[in-house]
Design an enzyme around this catalytic site. Structure first.
Site, PDB file in Angstrom:
ATOM      1  N   HIS A   1      -3.049  -1.076  -2.376  1.00 10.65           N
ATOM      2  CA  HIS A   1      -4.260  -0.404  -1.913  1.00 10.65           C
ATOM      3  C   HIS A   1      -5.442  -0.795  -2.799  1.00 10.65           C
ATOM      4  O   HIS A   1      -5.305  -0.991  -3.998  1.00 10.65           O
ATOM      5  CB  HIS A   1      -4.039   1.106  -1.954  1.00 10.65           C
ATOM      6  CG  HIS A   1      -5.073   1.898  -1.232  1.00 10.65           C
ATOM      7  ND1 HIS A   1      -5.054   2.045   0.131  1.00 10.65           N
ATOM      8  CD2 HIS A   1      -6.151   2.592  -1.684  1.00 10.65           C
ATOM      9  CE1 HIS A   1      -6.077   2.809   0.502  1.00 10.65           C
ATOM     10  NE2 HIS A   1      -6.760   3.137  -0.579  1.00 10.65           N
TER      11      HIS A   1
ATOM     12  N   ASP B   1       0.847  -1.198   0.000  1.00  7.82           N
ATOM     13  CA  ASP B   1       0.000   0.000   0.000  1.00  7.82           C
ATOM     14  C   ASP B   1       0.883   1.250   0.000  1.00  7.82           C
ATOM     15  O   ASP B   1       1.615   1.512   0.955  1.00  7.82           O
ATOM     16  CB  ASP B   1      -0.895  -0.007   1.234  1.00  7.82           C
ATOM     17  CG  ASP B   1      -1.996   1.037   1.172  1.00  7.82           C
ATOM     18  OD1 ASP B   1      -1.880   1.990   0.374  1.00  7.82           O
ATOM     19  OD2 ASP B   1      -2.971   0.907   1.918  1.00  7.82           O
TER      20      ASP B   1
END
Length: 414
Positions: free
Chosen positions: A202, A171
């Site tokens: 993400h 992420d």
């Protein structure tokens, strides 16, 4: 869109929220917190999915103070607008709106039980975390890739309920030092779980998104449902539901009754032969013409073990039958041999709420082919009926297919 929009009152005015009721008509309440793209089709799909799992879900328009009714896609111009809204968003007022949503949800006839939960993604993941830490009525919170949680770890002092965080390893909004700080903070607390998903970024769980990773999303969902079931309910007897499905498959041999135990769009995959069907139409066709009325009359299932989880059942069993007809799903294209067959099998059966969603059925096809005379086991690391017999009697010899096994006799064991 299976739900409807309603108005939620708050101390600062009213705002819209998407409401979708539990498949049971009423169920434990969950407030679902949006990504930075508003209450769009993806968020409504998540809400509808949770409703299938037995929850009544309310998705508040958390951007209502800035621009009511925002519903963005994932093109470049949508991202620019979404980040502008996110930049000006007031998290404290967002938590206030979650509290107003929880209060309103509890009063709806579609909401049952006293315990309430909050689930969130991205911006909503951070808000779900803050709501769990600040609002005593939150019995359970689940946060997917919440942005900025590492800057609010002091809030954990207020946590009273259960908290689950799903964190992608890659992420960009949560670099490794931030991720490690979050994981270490939760490790010190009871009733918390932090899961890191390797190799994904993400938005790995966004339905139909560019970064969607199915294995990670499925695993995260299973963990989320396990936590929600544990704290909020509902408590479904999955073993009994599975037994009812099996009864219609093998005893009554009733296709409509079998399909009635399943969700609207189920699927079945017999892994070794890739037979089954995806969707109600194809699966009904498969059951009617190639499975339920296609099985030998003496087909029998002998249970070995059963593991029941929050949303799935894993069955270990032996299937036995006389190969007196062509069995499309098991031995497609193979004429009847008259042989008696015994097969160890494993079934992974997934439910959505009280309805069966899918079956993954596994077995050793080489063992079947040996037993019907289509595969000569000589010189091959395969066995026939002995695989079933050893499952029932573990004292039968092991390692009979290993030529090297005798060479270790008498050697020291350290």
């Amino acid at each position: 869109m299976k739900g409807r929009y309603i108005q939620v009152p708050s101390k600062d005015g009213t705002f819209a929220a998407y409401l979708t009721a539990s498949v049971d008509g009423s169920g434990p309440g969950i407030v679902l917190c949006q990504e930075i793209f508003g209450v769009n089709a993806a968020m409504r799909a998540v809400a509808d999915h949770l409703a299938e799992e037995g929850y009544t879900v309310l998705v508040p328009d958390l951007f209502w103070r800035q621009e009511p009714g925002v519903e963005l896609g994932y093109e470049q111009e949508d991202f620019a607008r979404a980040f502008a809204l996110y930049k000006d968003f007031n998290e404290n007022l967002g938590v206030d709106d979650i509290q107003a949503s929880l209060t309103h949800l509890r009063g709806l006839p579609e909401c049952s039980g006293d315990a309430l939960g909050v689930v969130g993604y991205c911006l909503g993941g951070k808000l779900a975390y803050l709501a769990a830490c600040r609002l005593p009525e939150v019995a359970c919170a689940v946060a997917y890739y919440g942005v900025g949680i590492e800057n609010a770890l002091g809030e954990l002092e207020g946590l009273r309920g259960r908290l689950v965080l799903h964190i992608p390893e890659l992420d960009d909004f949560c670099p490794p030092p931030a991720r490690e700080a979050i994981v270490q903070a939760l490790a010190r607390l009871p009733r918390t779980e932090a899961y890191v998903y390797p190799g994904v970024g993400h938005a790995f769980a966004r339905p139909a998104g560019a970064h969607y990773d199915k294995p990670s999303a499925l695993l995260a969902h299973e963990r989320s449902i396990a936590t929600l079931r544990r704290v909020l309910g509902p408590d479904y007897n999955l073993s009994a539901l599975w037994e009812e499905h099996i009864r219609h498959e093998f005893d009554t041999r009733d296709v409509p009754a079998t399909m009635a135990t399943m969700v609207d769009q189920p699927y079945v995959n017999h892994i070794p032969t890739m037979t089954g069907g995806v969707g109600s139409k194809d699966l009904s066709r498969f059951y009617r013409y190639h499975f339920i009325h296609n099985n030998p009359a003496d087909m029998r299932l002998t249970p070995i073990s059963r593991t029941v989880g929050a949303s799935q059942v894993v069955d270990e069993f032996i299937m036995s039958f006389t190969h007196d007809r062509e069995i499309d799903w098991l031995l497609p294209g193979v004429a009847p041999t008259g042989k008696y067959v015994e097969i160890p099998m494993l079934g992974v059966v997934k439910f959505r709420g009280p309805k069966l969603y899918h079956e993954h059925i596994y077995w050793d096809q080489a063992s079947v082919l040996v037993q019907v005379g289509l595969l000569d086991p000589a010189g091959l690391p395969v066995a026939g009926v002995d695989t079933a017999r050893k499952l029932l009697d573990e004292s039968l010899p092991s390692n009979t297919l290993m030529p090297s096994w005798p060479t270790s006799e008498g050697k020291p064991i350290v």
